[in-house]
Design a protein around this motif. Structure first.
Motif, PDB file in Angstrom:
ATOM      1  N   LEU A  46       2.877  -4.805  -7.093  1.00 20.62           N
ATOM      2  CA  LEU A  46       1.674  -4.029  -7.331  1.00 20.62           C
ATOM      3  C   LEU A  46       1.491  -3.094  -6.149  1.00 20.62           C
ATOM      4  CD1 LEU A  46      -1.068  -3.576  -8.915  1.00 20.62           C
ATOM      5  CD2 LEU A  46      -2.027  -5.303  -7.361  1.00 20.62           C
ATOM      6  N   THR A  47       1.213  -1.822  -6.418  1.00 20.87           N
ATOM      7  CA  THR A  47       0.909  -0.866  -5.357  1.00 20.87           C
ATOM      8  C   THR A  47      -0.585  -0.578  -5.390  1.00 20.87           C
ATOM      9  OG1 THR A  47       3.093   0.150  -5.601  1.00 20.87           O
ATOM     10  CG2 THR A  47       1.423   1.417  -4.421  1.00 20.87           C
ATOM     11  N   VAL A  48      -1.212  -0.643  -4.202  1.00 18.76           N
ATOM     12  CA  VAL A  48      -2.645  -0.377  -4.085  1.00 18.76           C
ATOM     13  C   VAL A  48      -2.866   0.685  -3.004  1.00 18.76           C
ATOM     14  CG1 VAL A  48      -3.297  -2.690  -4.865  1.00 18.76           C
ATOM     15  CG2 VAL A  48      -3.013  -2.247  -2.411  1.00 18.76           C
ATOM     16  N   LEU A  49      -4.067   1.183  -2.942  1.00 18.34           N
ATOM     17  CA  LEU A  49      -4.410   2.194  -1.945  1.00 18.34           C
ATOM     18  C   LEU A  49      -4.685   1.554  -0.588  1.00 18.34           C
ATOM     19  CD1 LEU A  49      -6.761   4.448  -4.093  1.00 18.34           C
ATOM     20  CD2 LEU A  49      -4.383   4.894  -3.435  1.00 18.34           C
ATOM     21  N   PRO A  50      -4.406   2.288   0.498  1.00 19.91           N
ATOM     22  CA  PRO A  50      -4.758   1.783   1.825  1.00 19.91           C
ATOM     23  C   PRO A  50      -6.250   1.461   1.881  1.00 19.91           C
ATOM     24  CG  PRO A  50      -3.404   3.750   2.006  1.00 19.91           C
ATOM     25  CD  PRO A  50      -3.769   3.603   0.552  1.00 19.91           C
ATOM     26  N   GLY A  51      -6.585   0.423   2.629  1.00 13.91           N
ATOM     27  CA  GLY A  51      -7.977   0.032   2.758  1.00 13.91           C
ATOM     28  C   GLY A  51      -8.439  -0.957   1.706  1.00 13.91           C
ATOM     29  N   THR A  52      -7.544  -1.366   0.796  1.00 14.93           N
ATOM     30  CA  THR A  52      -7.911  -2.380  -0.194  1.00 14.93           C
ATOM     31  C   THR A  52      -8.276  -3.665   0.534  1.00 14.93           C
ATOM     32  OG1 THR A  52      -6.486  -1.416  -1.888  1.00 14.93           O
ATOM     33  CG2 THR A  52      -7.079  -3.737  -2.168  1.00 14.93           C
ATOM     34  N   ALA A  53      -9.461  -4.175   0.259  1.00 14.07           N
ATOM     35  CA  ALA A  53      -9.940  -5.380   0.940  1.00 14.07           C
ATOM     36  C   ALA A  53      -9.206  -6.609   0.424  1.00 14.07           C
ATOM     37  CB  ALA A  53     -11.434  -5.541   0.724  1.00 14.07           C
TER      38      ALA A  53
ATOM     39  N   THR B 191       0.854  -1.185   0.000  1.00 20.64           N
ATOM     40  CA  THR B 191       0.000   0.000   0.000  1.00 20.64           C
ATOM     41  C   THR B 191       0.888   1.231   0.000  1.00 20.64           C
ATOM     42  OG1 THR B 191      -0.085   0.098   2.409  1.00 20.64           O
ATOM     43  CG2 THR B 191      -1.826  -1.180   1.301  1.00 20.64           C
ATOM     44  N   THR B 192       0.306   2.353  -0.350  1.00 22.75           N
ATOM     45  CA  THR B 192       1.063   3.599  -0.393  1.00 22.75           C
ATOM     46  C   THR B 192       1.448   4.071   1.009  1.00 22.75           C
ATOM     47  OG1 THR B 192      -1.024   4.808  -0.465  1.00 22.75           O
ATOM     48  CG2 THR B 192       0.059   4.356  -2.579  1.00 22.75           C
ATOM     49  N   ASP B 193       0.867   3.467   2.064  1.00 23.31           N
ATOM     50  CA  ASP B 193       1.232   3.861   3.431  1.00 23.31           C
ATOM     51  C   ASP B 193       2.054   2.803   4.169  1.00 23.31           C
ATOM     52  OD1 ASP B 193      -0.851   2.066   3.773  1.00 23.31           O
ATOM     53  OD2 ASP B 193      -1.909   3.260   5.277  1.00 23.31           O
ATOM     54  N   GLY B 194       2.702   1.877   3.429  1.00 26.54           N
ATOM     55  CA  GLY B 194       3.706   1.016   4.045  1.00 26.54           C
ATOM     56  C   GLY B 194       3.270  -0.338   4.558  1.00 26.54           C
ATOM     57  N   TYR B 195       2.270  -0.944   3.929  1.00 25.93           N
ATOM     58  CA  TYR B 195       1.854  -2.293   4.314  1.00 25.93           C
ATOM     59  C   TYR B 195       2.063  -3.243   3.142  1.00 25.93           C
ATOM     60  CZ  TYR B 195      -0.300  -0.556   8.574  1.00 25.93           C
ATOM     61  OH  TYR B 195      -0.492   0.010   9.811  1.00 25.93           O
ATOM     62  N   VAL B 196       2.221  -4.535   3.469  1.00 28.43           N
ATOM     63  CA  VAL B 196       2.356  -5.563   2.441  1.00 28.43           C
ATOM     64  C   VAL B 196       1.326  -6.656   2.714  1.00 28.43           C
ATOM     65  CG1 VAL B 196       4.161  -6.898   3.656  1.00 28.43           C
ATOM     66  CG2 VAL B 196       3.973  -7.037   1.161  1.00 28.43           C
ATOM     67  N   LEU B 197       0.782  -7.206   1.646  1.00 29.28           N
ATOM     68  CA  LEU B 197      -0.223  -8.253   1.759  1.00 29.28           C
ATOM     69  C   LEU B 197       0.455  -9.616   1.796  1.00 29.28           C
ATOM     70  CD1 LEU B 197      -3.209  -9.056   1.791  1.00 29.28           C
ATOM     71  CD2 LEU B 197      -3.163  -8.975  -0.728  1.00 29.28           C
TER      72      LEU B 197
ATOM     73  N   ALA C 240      -5.478 -14.051   4.759  1.00 30.25           N
ATOM     74  CA  ALA C 240      -4.817 -12.976   4.016  1.00 30.25           C
ATOM     75  C   ALA C 240      -4.842 -11.763   4.931  1.00 30.25           C
ATOM     76  CB  ALA C 240      -5.537 -12.675   2.712  1.00 30.25           C
ATOM     77  N   GLN C 241      -3.697 -11.116   5.080  1.00 31.31           N
ATOM     78  CA  GLN C 241      -3.607 -10.017   6.044  1.00 31.31           C
ATOM     79  C   GLN C 241      -2.580  -8.990   5.588  1.00 31.31           C
ATOM     80  OE1 GLN C 241      -3.262 -11.353  10.132  1.00 31.31           O
ATOM     81  NE2 GLN C 241      -1.939  -9.636  10.633  1.00 31.31           N
ATOM     82  N   TRP C 242      -2.890  -7.727   5.868  1.00 32.74           N
ATOM     83  CA  TRP C 242      -1.945  -6.638   5.616  1.00 32.74           C
ATOM     84  C   TRP C 242      -1.012  -6.536   6.808  1.00 32.74           C
ATOM     85  CZ3 TRP C 242      -1.664  -4.713   0.929  1.00 32.74           C
ATOM     86  CH2 TRP C 242      -2.778  -4.797   0.097  1.00 32.74           C
ATOM     87  N   TRP C 243       0.296  -6.486   6.533  1.00 33.11           N
ATOM     88  CA  TRP C 243       1.315  -6.380   7.577  1.00 33.11           C
ATOM     89  C   TRP C 243       2.124  -5.103   7.357  1.00 33.11           C
ATOM     90  CZ3 TRP C 243       2.572  -9.915  11.482  1.00 33.11           C
ATOM     91  CH2 TRP C 243       1.856 -11.111  11.466  1.00 33.11           C
ATOM     92  N   PRO C 244       2.460  -4.383   8.449  1.00 34.12           N
ATOM     93  CA  PRO C 244       3.362  -3.232   8.279  1.00 34.12           C
ATOM     94  C   PRO C 244       4.732  -3.716   7.810  1.00 34.12           C
ATOM     95  CG  PRO C 244       2.718  -3.508  10.601  1.00 34.12           C
ATOM     96  CD  PRO C 244       2.060  -4.600   9.822  1.00 34.12           C
ATOM     97  N   LEU C 245       5.287  -3.037   6.831  1.00 34.92           N
ATOM     98  CA  LEU C 245       6.595  -3.439   6.302  1.00 34.92           C
ATOM     99  C   LEU C 245       7.698  -3.408   7.359  1.00 34.92           C
ATOM    100  CD1 LEU C 245       6.416  -1.744   2.814  1.00 34.92           C
ATOM    101  CD2 LEU C 245       6.813  -4.180   3.233  1.00 34.92           C
ATOM    102  N   ASN C 246       7.506  -2.633   8.418  1.00 34.14           N
ATOM    103  CA  ASN C 246       8.538  -2.548   9.463  1.00 34.14           C
ATOM    104  C   ASN C 246       8.282  -3.523  10.615  1.00 34.14           C
ATOM    105  OD1 ASN C 246       6.358  -1.322  10.653  1.00 34.14           O
ATOM    106  ND2 ASN C 246       7.411   0.605  11.091  1.00 34.14           N
TER     107      ASN C 246
END
Length: 139
Positions: free
Chosen positions: A95-102, A18-24, A112-118
């Protein structure tokens, strides 16, 4: 030196950020690495390019849909020991997606879960290396 035949399997993986630093990531539902987190991906089917397979596997495992041409190639990963099942060569995409992508687990993904890259969990296979390569190509 005698030459021995090795079956090489062809796969595709996707780094979705995501553009705010998360990875799926997906939690694997089957061996190897059952219960561990990994990038979405899987086998390239006959008649399919790796980019097409990456888009298909992403949709099947996470419910996130992207056209194949939206995926940017990161590179090929072919270390002989990258998969305990044998010789696997993967082509990874980003692929880059917007925050909140389901995202919702499907196919062979348990979750399936979004994880902070850090703050990532330990990843299956060589997926940490693929993430590192994705970060290097993004800078």
């Amino acid at each position: 030196m005698a030459h021995t035949e090795t079956t090489i399997r062809y796969t595709a993986d996707v780094v979705v950020t995501t553009t705010d630093g998360y990875v799926l990531l997906i939690e694997r539902g089957f061996a190897p690495f059952k219960g561990q987190w990994a990038l979405p991906g899987g086998h390239v089917d006959p008649g399919e390019t790796s980019r097409e397979a990456a888009a298909r596997e992403l949709a099947e495992e996470t419910g996130v849909h992207a056209a194949p041409q939206e995926l940017d190639q990161i590179g090929a990963f072919d270390r002989p020991d990258r998969d305990p099942r044998g010789r696997y060569v993967t082509v990874a995409y980003h692929l880059t997606v917007l925050p909140g992508t389901a995202a919702e687990a499907g196919d062979d993904a348990a979750h399936a879960q979004w994880w902070p890259l850090n703050a990532l969990p330990q990843l299956a296979f060589d997926h940490a290396d693929i993430l590192d390569a994705a970060a290097a190509t993004a800078t």
